[in-house]
Scaffold this active site. Structure first.
Site, PDB file in Angstrom:
ATOM      1  N   LYS A   1      34.568  39.738  35.780  1.00  0.00           N
ATOM      2  CA  LYS A   1      35.153  38.432  35.462  1.00  0.00           C
ATOM      3  C   LYS A   1      35.202  37.540  36.695  1.00  0.00           C
ATOM      4  O   LYS A   1      34.761  36.373  36.670  1.00  0.00           O
ATOM      5  CB  LYS A   1      36.573  38.627  34.897  1.00  0.00           C
ATOM      6  CG  LYS A   1      37.253  37.322  34.513  1.00  0.00           C
ATOM      7  CD  LYS A   1      38.759  37.471  34.425  1.00  0.00           C
ATOM      8  CE  LYS A   1      39.386  37.433  35.811  1.00  0.00           C
ATOM      9  NZ  LYS A   1      40.850  37.344  35.778  1.00  0.00           N
ATOM     10  N   MET A   2      35.726  38.061  37.804  1.00  0.00           N
ATOM     11  CA  MET A   2      35.804  37.268  39.041  1.00  0.00           C
ATOM     12  C   MET A   2      34.417  36.885  39.527  1.00  0.00           C
ATOM     13  O   MET A   2      34.175  35.739  39.943  1.00  0.00           O
ATOM     14  CB  MET A   2      36.518  38.067  40.139  1.00  0.00           C
ATOM     15  CG  MET A   2      37.951  38.436  39.833  1.00  0.00           C
ATOM     16  SD  MET A   2      38.668  39.336  41.224  1.00  0.00           S
ATOM     17  CE  MET A   2      40.156  39.979  40.468  1.00  0.00           C
TER      18      MET A   2
END
Length: 510
Positions: A393-394
């Site tokens: 996600k990051m």
């Protein structure tokens, strides 16, 4: 010692016995009455005088004397002798008197001699069954190869129906106990040094080891080996086979564009874009794309984007914004963070969740960026995921914001929950949600979907009044109310709470 000294019998009479007399302890049979003598009558018998004078009513000696009387067939005198000690009386009633703890093996008479003794009457048996516990009753049933299921009354009835010729405490079952596996000499052969009753201890023969046959048959005792002490062989368990675990099926990766999109997804997507036109959610002011300092150059800007995303895990955006501003005052550059000691850095980010782990991850990432990437963050999501504490996600969000490149969708827990509520995906983890979204969502929307839907979820959960007013004022209010209702917002309850019942009623009646 004569057996007549152990039992007394008189002709039965119709007159009731006097309380406390010898007849008071009697039990009626067919033609005669077998008397359980009182303590007084016990003293008057020759054997009673011998036992009382010999053992002086000591508990251990009384147990041995009562056991001897029971073995010799005079259970009534044993019961009478047991009256001198209540615990012995209970043990005698429960059939525990012949325990090998109390009576040595040499005192136990052979079955051929014990069978000559007088058996207790049926009334005494009933009392003994009632005095036993359920566990003891089941043990008696098990020794008789009878079923052991049922309540206590059923167990007693089953024992009475299969009542043996003698009392269970005086005639133990031929079945070997699992606690006592020793076998003694044939009673027909006299023991060495035995007296009239054969009470002398036998000289045990050396143990004969038994060999287990290869066919795993039960060991048989030959007549020559009956006198020796046999040891029950224990079956060895075969070596545990190594469990052959079938290899896990490799999950098939979903390729982009390989899934069919859900029905009416475009209409819902456009409705969310309309509800998010004001950009007033917490992510719009304190998100990772708004907090970095752009005026310090692209290298510092990219490092601050990465740091903001690392701090945002399990932390509200408002807390992340305050922490980022503290770090910027300290100097949020990769060189300065690499030179800052962990204690100082941990104090600066102490407000965020899991700050101890995040301190370690930020320090290690800064060191790797300086040593391996010349002071700038990795340019691709795959390279970013090599940094400590950086997940998919990051990496995908940083890649889109910092380098304007999209290779995947950044999905957090809020997006995972909302898309499952809308039936757009059927997943158990955010990573599965990402793969399924990429399977049908056009790639042109991959970069914007995170900020759009994260902000929408924040308003639905944290700013309910504002979301209701925006839904009532949009172009499709009825559809907007149904959308937020699917996302777990109780529309009727919140409308009543904020005084929006009339407006909502007018929308629903249209």
């Amino acid at each position: 010692v004569h057996r007549q000294d152990f039992s007394l019998s008189v002709p039965s009479t119709n007159s009731p016995p006097q309380v406390g007399s010898a007849e008071h302890f009697s039990t009626k049979t067919n033609s005669r009455t077998t008397i359980t003598p009182s303590p007084r009558s016990l003293r008057e018998t020759s054997i009673g005088k011998i036992f009382l004078s010999l053992f002086h009513r000591r508990p251990r000696h009384l147990k041995l004397a009562a056991a001897c009387l029971t073995i010799l067939g005079s259970a009534p005198l044993a019961f009478c002798l047991a009256r001198f000690q209540p615990s012995l009386h209970r043990s005698l009633h429960r059939g525990r008197l012949l325990s090998r703890r109390i009576v040595p093996p040499s005192f136990i008479m052979p079955p051929s001699i014990r069978s000559q003794g007088s058996a207790l009457s049926s009334s005494v048996d009933n009392v003994l069954w009632n005095e036993m516990t359920v566990v003891e009753l089941k043990a008696q049933l098990k020794s008789r190869s009878l079923p052991v299921s049922g309540v206590k009354a059923v167990l007693i009835q089953r024992l009475e129906e299969h009542q043996p010729s003698s009392h269970p405490s005086t005639l133990p079952s031929n079945k070997k106990s699992k606690y006592f596996t020793k076998e003694y000499k044939n009673p027909s052969t006299p023991l060495k040094g035995a007296g009239e009753f054969g009470t002398a201890e036998e000289t045990p023969k050396p143990k004969t080891p038994t060999k287990l046959s290869s066919k795993k048959k039960s060991p048989s005792v030959t007549p020559e080996k009956k006198g020796s002490v046999m040891k029950t062989p224990t079956k060895r368990k075969p070596p545990a086979k190594s469990k052959s675990t079938s290899p896990r099926k490799k999950r098939i990766k979903i390729e982009p564009g390989s899934l069919d999109p859900p029905e009416n997804w475009e209409r819902i997507y456009k409705l969310v874009e309309e509800l998010r036109l004001d950009r007033s959610a917490p992510v719009d002011t304190d998100g990772g794309h708004e907090l970095p300092e752009k005026h310090l150059g692209p290298v510092v800007h990219r490092f601050q984007i990465l740091t903001a995303l690392m701090l945002s895990s399990q932390t509200k955006d408002a807390v992340v914004g305050a922490t980022m501003r503290d770090l910027q005052k300290h100097g949020l550059t990769v060189e300065n963070i690499n030179n800052t000691d962990p204690e100082t850095l941990n104090g600066l980010i102490g407000k965020v969740g899991f700050h101890n782990n995040k301190t370690k991850f930020i320090k290690q990432s800064a060191e790797m960026i300086v040593s391996q990437y010349n002071g700038d963050i990795p340019p691709t999501a795959d390279e970013m995921m090599k940094l400590p504490g950086v997940g998919p996600k990051m990496a995908f969000i940083v890649e889109h914001v910092a380098f304007d490149t999209v290779s995947g969708i950044g999905v957090d827990t809020h997006m995972h929950r909302m898309f499952n509520d809308l039936k757009w995906v059927d997943s158990k983890t955010p990573e599965q949600t990402r793969e399924q979204l990429e399977g049908w969502l056009p790639k042109g929307r991959w970069g914007e979907i995170n900020v759009l839907w994260v902000g929408f979820g924040q308003e639905v959960q944290q700013q309910k009044e504002k979301m209701l007013r925006k839904a009532l004022a949009c172009g499709s209010p009825k559809e907007a109310l149904g959308l937020v209702q699917k996302l777990r917002l109780d529309v009727k309850k919140e409308a009543k709470r904020f005084g929006l019942e009339e407006e909502m009623k007018s929308v629903m009646d249209e």
